[in-house]
Design a protein around this motif. Structure first.
Motif, mmCIF file in Angstrom:
data_model
loop_
_atom_site.group_PDB
_atom_site.id
_atom_site.type_symbol
_atom_site.label_atom_id
_atom_site.label_comp_id
_atom_site.label_asym_id
_atom_site.label_seq_id
_atom_site.Cartn_x
_atom_site.Cartn_y
_atom_site.Cartn_z
ATOM 1 N N LEU A 249 40.649 6.958 34.373
ATOM 2 C CA LEU A 249 41.773 6.435 35.145
ATOM 3 C C LEU A 249 43.043 6.401 34.300
ATOM 4 O O LEU A 249 44.138 6.753 34.775
ATOM 5 N N GLU A 250 42.909 6.001 33.061
ATOM 6 C CA GLU A 250 44.061 6.018 32.156
ATOM 7 C C GLU A 250 44.586 7.440 31.943
ATOM 8 O O GLU A 250 45.799 7.657 31.931
ATOM 9 N N SER A 251 43.699 8.382 31.846
ATOM 10 C CA SER A 251 44.112 9.770 31.647
ATOM 11 C C SER A 251 44.878 10.275 32.862
ATOM 12 O O SER A 251 45.869 11.006 32.729
ATOM 13 N N GLN A 252 44.426 9.907 34.044
ATOM 14 C CA GLN A 252 45.113 10.341 35.263
ATOM 15 C C GLN A 252 46.498 9.704 35.364
ATOM 16 O O GLN A 252 47.459 10.354 35.774
ATOM 17 N N GLN A 253 46.590 8.443 34.987
ATOM 18 C CA GLN A 253 47.889 7.772 35.064
ATOM 19 C C GLN A 253 48.879 8.336 34.047
ATOM 20 O O GLN A 253 50.076 8.426 34.331
ATOM 21 N N GLU A 254 48.388 8.717 32.898
ATOM 22 C CA GLU A 254 49.266 9.326 31.901
ATOM 23 C C GLU A 254 49.731 10.697 32.336
ATOM 24 O O GLU A 254 50.827 11.134 32.001
ATOM 25 N N GLY A 255 48.901 11.419 33.101
ATOM 26 C CA GLY A 255 49.261 12.750 33.543
ATOM 27 C C GLY A 255 50.261 12.763 34.689
ATOM 28 O O GLY A 255 50.879 13.787 34.985
ATOM 29 N N GLN A 256 50.412 11.632 35.374
ATOM 30 C CA GLN A 256 51.325 11.571 36.524
ATOM 31 C C GLN A 256 52.786 11.399 36.063
ATOM 32 O O GLN A 256 53.068 10.876 35.017
#
Length: 400
Positions: A393-400
């Protein structure tokens, strides 16, 4: 006139060559044979002998052949020469006489009775080998000189105990863990729940057995609050509020100056751990430095999994569900948590931390790696979140 002068010169030259031939043959076998052939026969003056008594004439030698081939017999074939070539011929004739005389003297000296003969060169026989000559350094294998550092590999310096220990031990404390526990600790480290330098002692935190050592009660309380809040990072309603320095301490041995006070007091205020606030008047001391036991680990963790009051439990119910042979040794308060954990199936904390077992050993100390396995997942069966879910989830938020 000119023809007479040339004829006289030719005769003079022939006479010189004849004298040179005779002198070169002196005192030699050929010379003696030539002398005898040219000497008059003494018997010719007395009487003629009978043919049978006549002495045989000597065999022709090389001297007559030389005489027959001498310039006197072929004077008519000589070319006309000037005075200067004749002078050169006379000079060469005198040089030849000198060399002949020198050779004659050398032969006479070597033939003298008193002159020593040259020592014969010794020839080694096959049966008795002669002494071998001194071997040259190139032929004989002399003592080998000391090898230079470039020829022979340099000896490796003695390894210090620290270097030897670093080679034999794994590079990371995770490598010493059982494979089933490595991923749990790795995910919590990446999530920031704890670090390998968290203990405050740099040498201890870098030790390969750090995660295999027992975890203290105060340290587990800090990990428990941090893991819950990070895994539910996008759900503030599920997070636990840490205490502040102005809060009144619940436990007499955990004051506000204690580094683990925010986590311990925050869990007590939330009713997660037993305390006088939850109606347990006997829990006046927390003992933050004491090792965490297995039954206390479940007693603190299960309220955050179920998010409701734990069910009533008995020794028989735990024995029937888990099959623990030592169910009677589990405290009454911990029996409820152990029974509730069974309902999580393969997501149960006991199975994740200790694997399959028929002995719970409730008073046994928990290692840091086993505690990390329990804190890796929060929730009940099919309704929970893991540390891996939080990382994604953290990785997805950083990618946005």
């Amino acid at each position: 006139m000119l023809s007479d002068k040339l004829s006289a010169l030719t005769r003079s030259f022939a006479t010189c060559l004849l004298l040179l031939s005779l002198s070169s043959c002196a005192n030699t076998g050929a010379g003696e044979a030539l002398e005898r052939s040219l000497a008059p026969d003494p018997q010719l003056g007395e009487s003629s002998p009978s043919p049978s008594l006549a002495s045989p004439s000597p065999a022709p030698s090389s001297a007559p052949t030389e005489e027959a081939n001498s310039p006197s017999n072929s004077s008519s074939n000589l070319p006309l020469e000037s005075d200067r070539p004749l002078e050169q011929a006379e000079n060469s004739t005198s040089d030849g006489e000198n060399s002949t005389a020198s050779d004659k003297k050398t032969i006479e000296e070597s033939a003298a009775p008193g002159s020593p003969s040259p020592a014969p060169t010794p020839v080694p026989s096959a049966e008795s080998p002669a002494e071998s000559p001194t071997e040259s350094p190139a032929d004989s294998p002399a003592e080998s000189p000391a090898e230079s550092p470039t020829d022979s590999p340099a000896e490796s310096p003695a390894e210090s105990p620290a270097e030897s220990r670093s080679q034999s031990e794994p590079a990371s404390p995770l490598d010493r863990l059982p494979k089933q526990l490595q991923q749990y600790s790795q995910d919590l480290i990446e999530l920031g729940v704890f670090s390998l330098k968290q203990s405050g002692s740099e040498d201890k935190s870098k030790s390969s057995i750090y995660l295999l050592e027992p975890i203290a009660r105060g340290e587990y309380a800090r990990w428990l609050l941090a893991a819950n809040n990070k895994i539910y990072g996008n759900r503030p309603a599920q997070q636990i509020r840490p205490a502040t320095a102005t809060d009144k301490p619940t436990f007499q041995d955990v004051l506000a100056t204690n580094p683990d006070f925010p986590a311990i007091q925050g869990l007590a205020d939330a009713g997660i751990i037993p305390s006088p606030l939850s109606g347990d008047s006997t829990a006046v001391s927390f003992r933050p430095d004491a090792p965490l036991t297995r039954e206390d680990m479940l007693l603190w963790k299960l309220p955050l999994d179920t998010r409701k009051t734990l069910p009533k439990a008995s020794i028989e119910a735990v024995r029937e569900t888990w099959g623990f042979q030592d169910s009677a040794k589990i405290s009454p308060k911990a029996l409820r948590a152990v029974l509730a954990d069974f309902q999580n199936g393969d997501f149960a904390n006991i199975r994740r931390s200790f694997g399959y077992t028929t002995l719970f050993q409730p008073k046994k100390s928990v290692t840091r790696a086993e505690a990390a396995a329990a804190l890796w997942y929060f929730g009940v069966l099919n309704e929970g979140l893991s540390a891996r879910d939080a990382l994604e989830l953290e990785s997805q938020q950083e990618g946005q």
